[in-house]
Enzyme design. Sequence first.
Site, PDB file in Angstrom:
ATOM      1  CG  ASP A  30      -2.105   0.886   1.121  1.00 30.40           C
ATOM      2  OD1 ASP A  30      -3.215   0.317   1.035  1.00 30.40           O
ATOM      3  OD2 ASP A  30      -1.962   2.126   1.106  1.00 30.40           O
ATOM      4  CD  GLU A 152     -14.395  -9.682  -3.276  1.00 29.47           C
ATOM      5  OE1 GLU A 152     -13.432 -10.316  -3.735  1.00 29.47           O
ATOM      6  OE2 GLU A 152     -15.362 -10.242  -2.731  1.00 29.47           O
ATOM      7  CG  ASN A 227     -22.458  -2.775  -6.001  1.00 30.90           C
ATOM      8  OD1 ASN A 227     -22.831  -3.843  -5.512  1.00 30.90           O
ATOM      9  ND2 ASN A 227     -21.309  -2.219  -5.671  1.00 30.90           N
ATOM     10  CG  LEU A 269     -37.312  -5.952  -1.326  1.00 34.65           C
ATOM     11  CD1 LEU A 269     -38.376  -7.042  -1.441  1.00 34.65           C
ATOM     12  CD2 LEU A 269     -37.637  -4.816  -2.294  1.00 34.65           C
ATOM     13  N   GLY A 276     -25.892   3.791   1.742  1.00 35.68           N
ATOM     14  CA  GLY A 276     -24.687   4.620   1.755  1.00 35.68           C
ATOM     15  C   GLY A 276     -23.489   3.711   1.594  1.00 35.68           C
ATOM     16  CB  CYS A 279     -19.887  -0.360  -2.730  1.00 36.62           C
ATOM     17  SG  CYS A 279     -18.263  -1.021  -2.330  1.00 36.62           S
ATOM     18  CE  LYS A 282     -16.243   3.179  -4.878  1.00 36.89           C
ATOM     19  NZ  LYS A 282     -16.294   2.271  -6.003  1.00 36.89           N
TER      20      LYS A 282
END
Length: 460
Positions: A30, A152, A227, A269, A276, A279, A282
């Site tokens: 990283d 993923e 998504n 549902l 929020g 993922c 955006k």
Amino acid sequence: MRLAVIGCGYVGLVTGSCLAEAGHEVVATDNDVARIETLRAGRLPIHEPGLDLVMQRACAAGRLRFTGDLAEAVGAAEAIFICVGTPPLESGEADLSAIDNVARQIAAAASSPKLVIEKSTVPAQTGEQLRRALAVYGRNSDTTFRVASNPEFLREGTAVYDFFHPDRIVIGVEDQEAQRQLREIYRPILEGKFRCPVHQPVCPAGRPPAFLVTTIASAELIKHASNSFLGLKISYANVIADLCERLGGDVEEVTRAMGLDPRIGPQFLNAGLGFGGFCLPKDIQAFLRLAERHGVDFTLLKETEKINKRRIDQLMEKIQKALWVVKDKRIAVLGLAFKPNTDDVRFAPAIEVVRRLLAERAVVRASDPVAMEKARAILPGVEFIEDPYRAAQGADALLLLTEWAQYRELDWKRISREMARPLVIDARNMLSPAEMKALGFEYDCFGRPALNTRTTLVTA
Ligand SMILES: NC(=O)c1ccc[n+]([C@@H]2O[C@H](COP(=O)([O-])OP(=O)(O)OC[C@H]3O[C@@H](n4cnc5c(N)ncnc54)[C@H](O)[C@@H]3O)[C@@H](O)[C@H]2O)c1
């Protein structure tokens, strides 16, 4: 196999730790030096149930290590997972600068053939750009790069379970060798040959995950399409909740019945404050911009986003209506994370609600089982209190903003006694309106009549 993982956030840490636990040799890297130090000291920078155990076991077995040097991680690896962030730009499009940055670094560092796998969520056609960047920045003529997409689908809060027990593994490839390598990487998971940290001593029998081989563009599209569809389902349930409020229905009764239809399914549902996290919001924006750029009308998704944003306005209206004047009112907030079992507060609806309360000059006391530290960094002006009872003491209103299971078990009678005004606005529809009323609360929620005696406490 020898693997490198670039990006030690949620996806990188889960991918690296679980694949190491499954028998591969993983070096993770990283560009955040402090993060690498934390990981090397054996600590996790995120809260994710079960991940600490998997990581410790993999490190102790010598199959997982961390380095700040990307070239070192890439050096011996046969396959490289790119797991860096793809946050939204001002325009809503995905910011692919971290992907571009690591592609150039991989190209410069590699001296043997590599399979470079996009695990980050990226718009369709990123694979092509990635292949081009690797080719033009490559400096070693012996090096060849294959590119693949492997989106993923883990959910924060149950990420370790999801990684070991996925419904499907999707790989987007353009040649047989890439497919063979990815099959090899996932073989322990496809064959159930790993020590499962979730199920002891053995996992319950179940169907093995579907292994779907697609083109790279399809794999990229599958992630955004999935998504976006989940967000759409939530927004749909929220509009049904609005209708229930106007017409006297109970959204829980309606969505429960809808969900029993296998063509619809019960998940995603739940009506309330909306979605929020890092993922859904955006990815929907990025998918929308992608559709716009390619001349495809995706108004459906625009509405999904609009409905979701309106949830916060609707909660603020409920608060304003109940309190009349919000300024100087003491408001207890229970729940800050975007969902339970995580400390992730990125794009959490609760954070936006608190910001709006502060803008109205309310006095906010907030509590969350694990997310207070991360929230503290972005919410100056809030008093953070670990004990939810203390947060509620003397409050004029209590807001339930994240559906942590432990909030259902609170001694609500005690809370009712200790608040200045026993008013609860349950933005996650967690509690029973009838029971709250019986305890003397003024109680509001989304799409459920205040006096529905048939509704009982919802179990997990
Ligand atoms: N969080 C989730 O639940 C989830 C689930 C599925 C997919 N995804 C996708 O996976 C990707 C990563 O998500 P995340 O939640 O793990 O993000 P994250 O922000 O938690 O982690 C990203 C990591 O990448 C590192 N990084 C950024 N630029 C780098 C560079 N140039 N070199 C090395 N490291 C770099 C950051 O320091 C950070 O640690 C995103 O595209 C996201 O949409 C996330």
